[in-house]
Every structure is written in C-alpha cells, then in structure tokens.
Design a protein around this motif. Structure first.
Motif, PDB file in Angstrom:
ATOM      1  N   SER A 171       9.825   5.852  32.240  1.00 61.25           N
ATOM      2  CA  SER A 171       9.219   5.430  33.515  1.00 61.25           C
ATOM      3  C   SER A 171       9.493   3.970  33.851  1.00 61.25           C
ATOM      4  N   LYS A 172      10.076   3.250  32.907  1.00 59.40           N
ATOM      5  CA  LYS A 172      10.362   1.816  33.086  1.00 59.40           C
ATOM      6  C   LYS A 172       9.105   0.972  33.275  1.00 59.40           C
ATOM      7  N   ARG A 173       7.931   1.541  32.949  1.00 61.54           N
ATOM      8  CA  ARG A 173       6.714   0.725  33.039  1.00 61.54           C
ATOM      9  C   ARG A 173       6.739  -0.343  31.946  1.00 61.54           C
ATOM     10  N   ARG A 174       6.154  -1.460  32.253  1.00 58.19           N
ATOM     11  CA  ARG A 174       6.147  -2.549  31.272  1.00 58.19           C
ATOM     12  C   ARG A 174       4.757  -3.145  31.120  1.00 58.19           C
TER      13      ARG A 174
ATOM     14  N   THR B 265       8.099  -1.678  26.823  1.00 56.31           N
ATOM     15  CA  THR B 265       8.666  -0.892  27.925  1.00 56.31           C
ATOM     16  C   THR B 265       8.568   0.594  27.604  1.00 56.31           C
ATOM     17  N   HIS B 266       8.131   1.360  28.567  1.00 51.74           N
ATOM     18  CA  HIS B 266       8.201   2.823  28.445  1.00 51.74           C
ATOM     19  C   HIS B 266       9.534   3.255  29.036  1.00 51.74           C
ATOM     20  N   GLY B 267      10.433   3.724  28.202  1.00 53.57           N
ATOM     21  CA  GLY B 267      11.810   4.011  28.610  1.00 53.57           C
ATOM     22  C   GLY B 267      11.917   4.881  29.843  1.00 53.57           C
TER      23      GLY B 267
END
Lengths: 732, 183
Positions: free
Chosen positions: A168-171, A164-166
């Motif tokens: 941007s919330k991308r996963r 998870t990219h904190g």
C-alpha cells in the motif's frame, strides 16, 4: 561559592523521561522495579516508552540507546550504539546515549548484563545481547505498525526508522508507533536472528564518535567538574606506606583556616579536610601535621623486592601455566643453551583525571556520582561504606577522565563515602591531588623472568623454559578468583589455548611456570595487564635467540608459528606493510613483536635510530590487529595509536620505586609521560578475519615495548632486559 | 573585590592569597572546562590564554593577573565550538577520554595564531601537554588541517563543513582493512 549546578542529579530518569514531554505514553516501568528514592523524586514526568532495556524511542523519532559499559576514551559508547542500531535500523543521526544506573540494574535483576568495563570486553562480551536488544526493538516496532495497518508484518520494511508497508506504500515512523510497540511482548532472545555480516550498514564503518563535541568546548562534565547545590570539597591523605595506619593529626590550627569546615578521620587509614573549596581543603591538608604508624612495611624497598624476585627465579614452589613435553630434560641435554633474565617494574595508571567521587549521605539513602569502570562494584562499595542496603543507594556514572584499569577498583568510592557519612545531608566531592593519586595507586605488578632455550647443533630450539617470579594481581585484588592458590592471569598470552590468551608458537618442549612473590605494594589491572611483560619477555628473548643463531627474527618466528595462522597473519601483515623484504632506510633499524590477548591478535614493527650520543628516535610503527570483526575502524586506529603512547611511555620512562615502604614518584615531573615530540608515526592495519569479536583497547600495548627494544638491539647491539629505558645508556 | 577579565567579561572573585588562577576559574567562576591534572605546570590540562599567550593556570596566582589582561578559557575560545582548531578536532575525532583536550586545544589555538603555518617541529615544541590516551598523532594532523583551513579562509574560501574536513584529513591516516589468516 558558586551555586551553579551542572549535572542533572538523576541523569537517567530525567534524560529519558523529560523528553517524553506532554505526550501520554502507555508504557511504564513497574513502580516496584524503580529504586524507592528515584520514584519519590520523579514527580509527574512520564516514564519513557522503553522498548526494552536497551532502546527508548521518543515520539519525535529520537532514539536513546542505553550503554551499560563506561566510556573512558576507548569509544565503547559509540561502538555499542552502532551495534544496537545496526539491528534496530533507526536513523543514526537521531541517536543519543545514556547510562542506566547501577540501582536500576540491581532492581531489574541485571537486565543490562555486566557494567564492568575492563579487559577490553565492552564490545566482545556484549555484542550478542546488545545486537539482540536492537533487533527485538525493531521487531516490536514493525509489529506495531503492522497491527495499526492490520497487515501482515512480513509486508512491512524499515529503513532509517521509517516503516513502509510495501503493497500500500503507507509509511510511518518509529516515533509514531513506539508507544504501541512498547506494549507488545518482546520476542525471546533465542528466536531473534541477527543480520549476516555482509548486510551490516553501521558495523565496520568509520563513524564519528557520539561524544566528541562536548570534549572540544569544555562542556563535558567529568567527576571532578561536578557541582551540586551546597556541595563541599574534600582533600584526603592516606598513609603513604601501604598497610600503615593513621596515628594522630593536629587539627586545631587547620580548623581556624578560612572555609575549612571539618577534619575527618577515615577509620584508621586516612584523614580528610572538608572545606568550601577544594583549593582550601587541599592547602589546609598540606599544612596539617599528620603522624602515621607506618607498620610492618616501613622499611620495604624496591631493592629488597628485586632480591626476592631473583630468588624466585630458581625456586621450586611454582604453578605451571603451560607444559609441553619435558623442557628441563631438553635443556639438560641441549647442545647449546641460551639464558636471559628480564624484569618489569611497578607502574601507576596515572589517569589524567585523578581519583574522585561525590557522595551525598543521609541516614536513609545515599547517592554517589562516580567516574567508574564498574558501576555495580561502585554501588556495592557505596552501600557497604554507607551502612545502608543497596536498594537505598544509587550511583550516577560520569564519563571517565581516563581509566586504564584504575577505576575498576572502588577504594576511592569507599573513602568518599566514609567522608560523606560524617557530613550528613551535604554533598561532598572528594578529589585526590596528583600526589595522592601517585602514592595510592593500584600498581602494575612487578615480575622478573628467566628464559632458558635449549638448542640443537643446528641452532633449532628444542625446548624453552620460561620462569616468571613475582606479583599476582588476583592475589592482591581478587583472591576469590585464584584457582587452587594459583593465579591463572599471570600466564596471559602464554597459555596453551583459549580465546583469551593463546601462545603463538609451537615448541617441542615447553615449560612456563610462576613462583608467586607478592610485595606489599597493592597491584591493579593496568591497561594490558600481564600481557605487557609477558610479551616483552618472550618476544625479546626470541629476538635474542634469532641473533644468537644467526637467523632473521621474522624467519625464526614464521617457523615457530606455522600452526598458529591467526597470529602469523597479523605478523605477516606487518612485515608486508613495513616492507620487511627491503632494507630499512639508512641508519634506521627494525624490531618485531607479536602476541595475542583480550581475544585479538596483534603484531608490530618499530623502525628506530639511535644517535652516537644515545638518543633514541622512533620513526615509524606499523601495527596490525585482527579483532575478528572491526566495529569502527577509525576508533580501532585511535586505540592502536594510543596503545603505543601508553606502552612506550611505560617502556621509556615509567617506574614506581619503593623506598621506606612508600612510592617515591610524586607527580609527572618524576613520572614522565610520552609527549608529542616523542610520538612516532603509527600505521595501523586492521584485519577482519571474521567469526569472532576481539578486544581492541589493550592488546597492542604489549607489542609496543618489545618491538622498540628489539629495534634498539638491531641499532646498537644493546639488549635492554629491564625497564624503563631511561635507566640505561644507549651511547655507542 | 579583585577582578579578572575572562572571556570578555569582567568578573569579581574572592579567593585567598596565592590561589592559582585555575582554582579561581573552576571554583569561583564556575568555568570547569579548564582542568586540574598535576598542579605543577607539567601536564598542560589547565592551559588558558592570557592576552593570547598560553599559560598554565595551575601555577599562576590569580592575583598576579591584572584586570586589564584578557583571559580566554576553552569556554570562551568560540561561542559555538567553531574555532578552526575545535572544528578540526571534531572532524578528526581527536579526543578519547577528553580530559586533557581543553588544554590541548588552547595550546593549539595559541600556536596557529602565532604561527599560521606550523611545521611538525613547531608542533613538537609548542604542544607539551600530556595525553594519557595517546591522541598525539590526531592532534598533529588536526593542527595542520586547521592551519590549512584558516589559510583558505583568509583567501576568501567558505568554511568547510566539519564532515568534509574530516573526510579530507581521515584519508591521511593510513587505513587498511583486509581479511586475516585462515582457521
């Protein structure tokens, strides 16, 4: 003959590669690093996206962890996978394992460290680098995700294989970035920071084994079960007298038997019958007249060995293992002396699966399928016997039907290769009968021990001399590991210090020495090794001293153990759990033992009763282990329980005696094992004092016998000083 | 050609006179789940069911078994390793090396069929198989767990998941973890 085959011939290449499916993976093991024939046989299947030697991640997020050590029941497969995955932070439910091959290990310059699986070393010696393997994979996977998103890696986190990219919330998942990650250079090992133990999620958990299901439905393929196309079967007999030679055999009638293909002389040492089924090979071999030149040991016997050992107890040609002050002087001037002589017999490992190996030899390559505790040693033995360079040989490891040290030796690999070499192009599976397995063991060394304690007028020990006489494993098995002609392993559990085998007591004067006396029976590392008899000698003798000086055996030990807190802690844990401060149930008696070895501290209390007719009942065992860090407590319990089975079978029933140069025992009828009805309850206390990694598979065996023998003394007043117990009557 | 009924199928085989059932199963019929351990009916690694009765296949001539007799091997105990004994074995991680376990499981399955609520003494008497790794205590616990599960299912309970079964039984195995001595 069935044409069914049940094992991928190239387990490793196939298992990692096939699952990669049609996806193009941008990472390949350089061709030069692959064994030539493996390369030739792996057509177009893409090589898997190896992140490093330990970890492969499939596009569908499945994780393959490479396991260098051999699984033989001890659970190392699962434990090592836990260690890798602890740092990897993958989804445990997606984890499977595979063995890298010894050929790959050679080609990749021992990238996997040792393959050797013995000395309870699986976890304790590879814990650092396998965890770093997991961590290194995690680092490049996170970096690959960060690179794809063009964000700092410090903003990315991972849980169960989901990154998870904190901000941007991308996963994304490990499987999606694995191919890119495989192209990122691995971080240097010394830059990798491993987790603080308090953050462990998998280490220390009672996780189910990864190899259970196939062991409950008959699908687990052991070496003995292997089936290859056109395979033939070999049964073999070597000279039953060690050191003897094959003189002649009468093959004419044997070759007429149905299915028999060939009778093969294996150098001067053995003869094999090759047939289309093993049953035919075995029955033909049994029917064949064989003459042996029994050589110089034809009249050797256990009685004769015993005399040699007895003389060794007073000999002057000794090696010293531990010396404090001047024990002989203390003994000479003692107010009182106590002396006792103990001994320990030869024993066979008696793995449930007898020795076997399958070999396919051709003039330019040789492959073997081997249940082995040491893949690299098996590979070396294969190459030598095959007469080919190691790079043209390969070993495929199979799970072992028991090892216990026996399968660290490669004699059976050499033998199978010698047979296969005379059957070019045909895979030959050589299987030993139980009788052959009993005759051709690599036996627990035979020793005797005289212990002399000097006591002052208050009954305190002022000196102890422990003289061991007998067989050296290293002299017989690994002479290159001898130190100035001495075998340091003889003193296991009795050394002054060191992580492996420190003695747990302080004596004002101490001498422990060894008079090496080697019979012709070949020795082997037998689960627990020399700790087994050394713990019996010292723990039973201290019990003798306690009774002779009217001291409680626990109190005496505590006094001598004040400077050995880790030893003492496990003993205290046992005393507390068993309720030592309260009497045992009516008619039940207790015995204690403690020792340290294989990097761990162990103790046990046995509760037994002995009927007037002399029938022993072991009601309950309480055992404690401090292995520093407990990777999988439920598997530690399994090893501790199993150690009592192995150790008590040895103490109660097992000895291999020699008559006319050969082992007399032939099968489980005259070499009994512990069975369900004998099995005591075992309560295991696991201590995790932290800061070190101790072995689990072996140390507890050493306390099984002395705890029970001391309890038998408490119950009957009979002191058993030589084993097995079946040779003694416990009748009142 | 002689015939045997194995795991519900009638199979033809070819073997010399006197060949034990074990070797017909392993070498003629390809059923290698049944193991060779001793060849003298001591260890029980070769245990199979003949008409539901546990037999040591290493000393039983195949020719002595009629084609009408039903042989069950570990491969035929259940289609998907779901016999209550197998599930209990999985729940408790009973096997170590596993080599003796086919025989253990077959002996245990025959026991719970004959005695749905076996006592420890029943288990001692029926389970004479040798296990060198020393799985006996888990074997015992698993047999009791399987018997309880079978009784519950008879009363209409749904089969428990293996993990739940495992948690239930693992709790009885006296675990204690604590920190050790200083220094």
């Amino acid at each position: 003959m069935s044409a069914v085959t049940n094992v991928a011939r190239r387990r490793f290449v196939k298992s990692s590669a096939a699952a990669a499916g049609s996806l193009v993976i941008g990472f390949h093991v350089p061709a030069a690093l692959k064994p030539a024939f493996a390369q030739a046989n792996t057509t177009a299947a893409p090589v898997p996206p190896e992140l490093n030697a330990w970890v492969v991640i499939q596009p569908d997020d499945r994780v393959i962890v490479r396991i260098a050590r051999s699984e033989m029941g001890q659970g190392t497969l699962t434990g090592l996978a836990q260690m890798v995955c602890e740092e990897l932070e993958c989804d445990w439910s997606k984890v499977s394992t595979e063995y890298p091959t010894p050929g790959q290990q050679l080609a990749r310059r021992r990238v996997w460290g040792s393959f050797g699986t013995g000395g309870s070393r699986g976890i304790r010696e590879s814990q650092d680098y396998v965890r770093k393997g997991g961590a290194a994979a995690r680092i490049v996977l996170l970096q690959a995700a960060a690179d794809e998103w063009k964000v700092p890696v410090s903003e990315c986190t991972v849980e169960k294989g989901v990154i998870t990219h904190g901000p941007s919330k991308r996963r994304t998942t490990y499987g999606k970035v694995a191919a890119a990650a495989a192209k990122i250079p691995a971080p240097a090992g010394d830059t990798i920071k491993l987790k603080d133990p308090k953050d462990w999620k998998l280490i220390g958990k009672r996780i189910a084994r990864l190899d259970t299901i196939e062991k409950t439905n008959g699908k687990q393929v052991y070496g003995m079960d292997l089936k290859l196309p056109n395979m033939l079967h070999a049964a073999v007999k070597a000279c039953p007298v060690f050191g003897g030679k094959l003189k002649s055999y009468d093959e004419a009638e044997i070759l007429k038997r149905p299915g028999v293909k060939k009778v093969i002389r294996i150098d001067d040492t053995a003869v094999a019958v090759v047939a289309d089924t093993w049953w035919r090979a075995k029955t033909a071999l049994d029917a064949m007249k064989i003459e042996w030149d029994e050589g110089p040991n034809a009249k050797a016997s256990s009685e004769a060995f015993a005399k040699v050992l007895k003389a060794g107890l007073d000999a002057t040609d000794v090696n010293v293992g531990n010396r404090v002050g001047d024990a002989p002087a203390a003994i000479a001037s003692a107010a009182r002396k106590i002396e006792a002589v103990y001994s320990y017999p030869h024993q066979n490992h008696a793995c449930m699966e007898t020795m076997n190996a399958t070999v396919l030899w051709t003039p330019d390559k040789c492959e073997a399928w081997v249940p082995t505790q040491n893949g690299e040693a098996a590979h070396a033995a294969l190459a030598e016997a095959a007469g080919l360079p190691p790079a043209k040989c390969e070993v495929y490891k199979l799970h072992l039907g028991g090892g216990f040290g026996r399968r660290g030796k490669t004699d059976y690999v050499t033998q199978a290769t010698r047979i296969a070499r005379q059957m070019p192009g045909v895979p030959v599976k050589m299987v030993w009968s139980r009788e052959e397995d009993m005759a051709q063991g690599r036996f627990h060394p035979i020793t005797a021990c005289k212990l002399t304690a000097a006591l002052d007028d208050k009954g305190e020990i002022t000196g102890l001399h422990m003289r061991i006489a007998g067989q050296s494993i290293l002299a017989g098995l690994a002479p290159q590991r001898m130190v100035n002609g001495a075998d340091p392993v003889v003193f296991q559990g009795l050394n002054p210090s060191g992580p492996e085998t420190p003695i747990g007591y302080t004596f004002p004067n101490l001498l422990i020495d060894h008079a090496m006396r080697n019979p012709h029976v070949p020795p082997g590392f037998w689960r627990g090794v020399n700790l087994n008899q050394n713990a019996i000698y010292l723990e039973c003798f201290l019990d003798e001293v306690a009774h002779a000086t009217k001291q409680d055996p626990l109190a005496l030990r505590r006094k001598l153990m004040a400077k050995h807190p880790k030893h003492l802690a496990v003993l205290n844990a046992v005393a507390e759990r068993v309720g030592y401060d309260k009497p045992a149930p009516a008619g039940v008696f207790r015995g204690l033992a403690q020792t340290a070895g294989f990097g761990a501290y162990v103790a046990a209390c046995a509760e037994v009763s002995v009927s007037k007719d002399g029938v022993l009942k072991i009601h309950r065992i309480v055992a404690a282990t401090d292995c520093g860090n407990a990777v999988n407590p439920q598997q530690i319990e399994a090893q501790v329980e199993g150690s009592f089975v192995y150790g008590l079978a040895a103490a109660l029933y097992q000895e291999c005696t020699v008559k006319d140069g050969r082992i007399e025992q032939t099968n489980f009828g005259d070499y009994p094992c512990l069975k369900m009805a004998d099995m005591p309850k075992v309560e295991t206390v696991i201590l995790t004092s932290g800061g070190f990694w101790g072995g689990v598979g072996e140390p507890t065996i050493a306390v099984a016998a002395p705890a029970v023998l001391n309890a038998i003394f408490a119950a009957t007043g009979k002191r058993i000083r030589d084993l097995p117990l079946k040779n003694h009557s416990l009748k009142a | 050609m002689p015939k045997l009924n194995v795991n519900g199928k009638t199979l033809e085989y070819q073997a010399d006179e006197g060949t034990p059932l074990l070797w017909v199963l392993r070498e003629q019929l390809g059923l290698t789940g049944t193991k060779y351990g001793c060849g003298i009916a001591q260890c029980g690694a070769c245990t199979v069911h003949v008409d539901g009765v546990p037999m040591r296949a290493c000393v039983m001539p195949a020719a002595a078994i009629k084609p009408t007799q039903k042989i069950t091997t570990i491969e035929g105990l259940s289609p998907d390793a779901s016999h209550p004994i197998q599930r209990a074995w999985q729940a408790l991680d009973v096997p170590q090396c596993g080599f003796c376990q086919s025989g253990m499981i077959m002996a245990a399955a025959a026991l719970v069929k004959a005695k749905p609520n076996p006592t420890d003494k029943d288990i001692d008497e029926a389970m004479t198989n040798i296990c060198r790794c020393g799985t006996y205590n888990r074997v015992r616990t698993a047999i009791h767990a399987a018997a309880r599960e079978m009784a519950a299912q008879k009363k209409g309970a749904k089969p428990k998941k293996v993990a739940a079964l495992g948690k239930e039984v693992l709790d009885i195995t006296h675990v204690e973890t604590k920190s050790g001595g200083a220094a």
